[in-house]
Design a protein around this motif. Structure first.
Motif, mmCIF file in Angstrom:
data_model
loop_
_atom_site.group_PDB
_atom_site.id
_atom_site.type_symbol
_atom_site.label_atom_id
_atom_site.label_comp_id
_atom_site.label_asym_id
_atom_site.label_seq_id
_atom_site.Cartn_x
_atom_site.Cartn_y
_atom_site.Cartn_z
ATOM 1 N N ILE A 103 0.822 -1.210 0.000
ATOM 2 C CA ILE A 103 0.000 0.000 0.000
ATOM 3 C C ILE A 103 0.860 1.267 0.000
ATOM 4 N N LEU A 104 1.876 1.298 0.867
ATOM 5 C CA LEU A 104 2.644 2.525 1.059
ATOM 6 C C LEU A 104 3.700 2.778 -0.016
ATOM 7 N N ALA A 105 4.304 1.715 -0.532
ATOM 8 C CA ALA A 105 5.426 1.876 -1.469
ATOM 9 C C ALA A 105 5.088 2.778 -2.661
ATOM 10 N N PRO A 106 3.992 2.539 -3.381
ATOM 11 C CA PRO A 106 3.698 3.426 -4.518
ATOM 12 C C PRO A 106 3.376 4.858 -4.107
ATOM 13 N N ILE A 107 2.778 5.032 -2.931
ATOM 14 C CA ILE A 107 2.441 6.385 -2.468
ATOM 15 C C ILE A 107 3.712 7.158 -2.159
ATOM 16 N N ILE A 108 4.642 6.507 -1.444
ATOM 17 C CA ILE A 108 5.912 7.156 -1.108
ATOM 18 C C ILE A 108 6.666 7.530 -2.383
ATOM 19 N N TYR A 109 6.680 6.624 -3.340
ATOM 20 C CA TYR A 109 7.399 6.877 -4.589
ATOM 21 C C TYR A 109 6.763 8.016 -5.381
ATOM 22 N N LEU A 110 5.443 8.022 -5.496
ATOM 23 C CA LEU A 110 4.761 9.007 -6.324
ATOM 24 C C LEU A 110 4.807 10.421 -5.745
ATOM 25 N N GLN A 111 5.073 10.544 -4.427
ATOM 26 C CA GLN A 111 5.146 11.876 -3.819
ATOM 27 C C GLN A 111 6.237 12.722 -4.467
ATOM 28 N N ASP A 112 7.430 12.114 -4.684
ATOM 29 C CA ASP A 112 8.520 12.890 -5.279
ATOM 30 C C ASP A 112 9.456 12.030 -6.123
ATOM 31 N N LYS A 113 8.951 10.850 -6.539
ATOM 32 C CA LYS A 113 9.719 9.925 -7.388
ATOM 33 C C LYS A 113 11.045 9.498 -6.732
ATOM 34 N N GLY A 114 11.031 9.430 -5.417
ATOM 35 C CA GLY A 114 12.240 9.042 -4.687
ATOM 36 C C GLY A 114 12.194 7.585 -4.239
ATOM 37 N N THR A 115 13.215 7.191 -3.498
ATOM 38 C CA THR A 115 13.317 5.815 -3.020
ATOM 39 C C THR A 115 12.234 5.507 -1.989
ATOM 40 N N ILE A 116 11.887 4.246 -1.856
ATOM 41 C CA ILE A 116 10.867 3.812 -0.900
ATOM 42 C C ILE A 116 11.443 3.751 0.509
ATOM 43 N N PHE A 117 12.658 3.243 0.597
ATOM 44 C CA PHE A 117 13.283 3.030 1.904
ATOM 45 C C PHE A 117 14.380 4.049 2.172
ATOM 46 N N TYR A 118 14.594 4.300 3.448
ATOM 47 C CA TYR A 118 15.757 5.059 3.896
ATOM 48 C C TYR A 118 16.598 4.115 4.739
ATOM 49 N N ASN A 119 17.813 3.827 4.293
ATOM 50 C CA ASN A 119 18.704 2.921 5.001
ATOM 51 C C ASN A 119 19.655 3.738 5.859
ATOM 52 N N ALA A 120 19.405 3.750 7.158
ATOM 53 C CA ALA A 120 20.119 4.632 8.067
ATOM 54 C C ALA A 120 21.230 3.887 8.805
ATOM 55 N N PRO A 121 22.482 4.337 8.691
ATOM 56 C CA PRO A 121 23.551 3.698 9.464
ATOM 57 C C PRO A 121 23.362 3.968 10.950
ATOM 58 N N ARG A 122 23.427 2.931 11.749
ATOM 59 C CA ARG A 122 23.217 3.048 13.192
ATOM 60 C C ARG A 122 24.188 2.158 13.960
#
Length: 209
Positions: free
Chosen positions: A28-47
């Protein structure tokens, strides 16, 4: 025995049970996140993980591409409801904590636990004082003592003290209480964002909280 063996077994059991529901959320969320600004779905944060090992923590991306890295005075990441860096869907998934759900994959990989100290940025290890490195004695968690009882209402250094308290009192019963208290806080959307009066400093690097 719980800390060394059963906690990991319980993590895997709950993660695999939740995985089908998370896949539905992803669809559900993946296409919405992408269509907002054509960016990546995930943010991979070093921790920082257990024993100071750096790992990639998975999140749904809630900020615009190349957003500024804004920090509070104590070095912790800035988080506010009116943060202009958030996308429209980003603000929603932050409020509902859905942005954190990809960390189920981190649990399966063995990087994280369901309950434990929230992981710090790699550079934070140079800011630890005294016994504060003790928070790295166990795997970080999707939620923990701070998230259940305080969320974003206390300073970073105070959160570290609570992390050490959790490590010293780690038990099955404490994890159960944290789990249900977190569920209540998430459902009520309590203290999701930092106080608007928090001071911050800017850096031109694209980092999410």
């Amino acid at each position: 025995m719980y800390r060394k063996v059963f906690k990991r077994i319980l993590d895997l059991l709950l993660a695999f049970l939740a995985l089908p529901f998370w896949i539905l959320i992803l669809v559900i969320l993946a296409p919405i996140i992408y269509l907002q600004d054509k960016g990546t779905i995930f943010y991979n944060a070093p921790r920082l993980g257990e024993n100071g090992k750096v790992f990639k923590m998975y999140k749904f991306r809630s900020m615009k591409i190349n957003a500024l890295d804004i920090r509070n005075d104590d070095g912790s990441t800035f988080n506010a409801e009116d943060d202009p860096r958030l996308t429209k869907i980003g603000k929603f998934i932050r409020k509902t904590s859905l942005d954190e759900t990809p960390q189920l994959l981190n649990i399966i990989k063995g990087d994280m636990s369901i309950i434990g100290p929230r992981p710090d940025l790699p550079e934070h290890k140079y800011l630890y004082e005294g016994n504060e490195k003790r928070k790295l004695e166990i795997k970080p968690g999707i939620t923990g003592f701070n998230q259940a009882y305080y969320r974003n209402t206390i300073p970073w250094k105070e959160r570290i003290k609570n992390d050490i308290y959790y490590i010293d009192h780690l038990s099955w019963w404490l994890d159960i209480k944290i789990f249900f208290k977190t569920a209540r806080s998430v459902l009520k959307r309590e203290d999701v964002f930092l106080n608007k009066n928090s001071k911050e400093s800017n850096k031109n690097t694209g980092v999410e909280t």
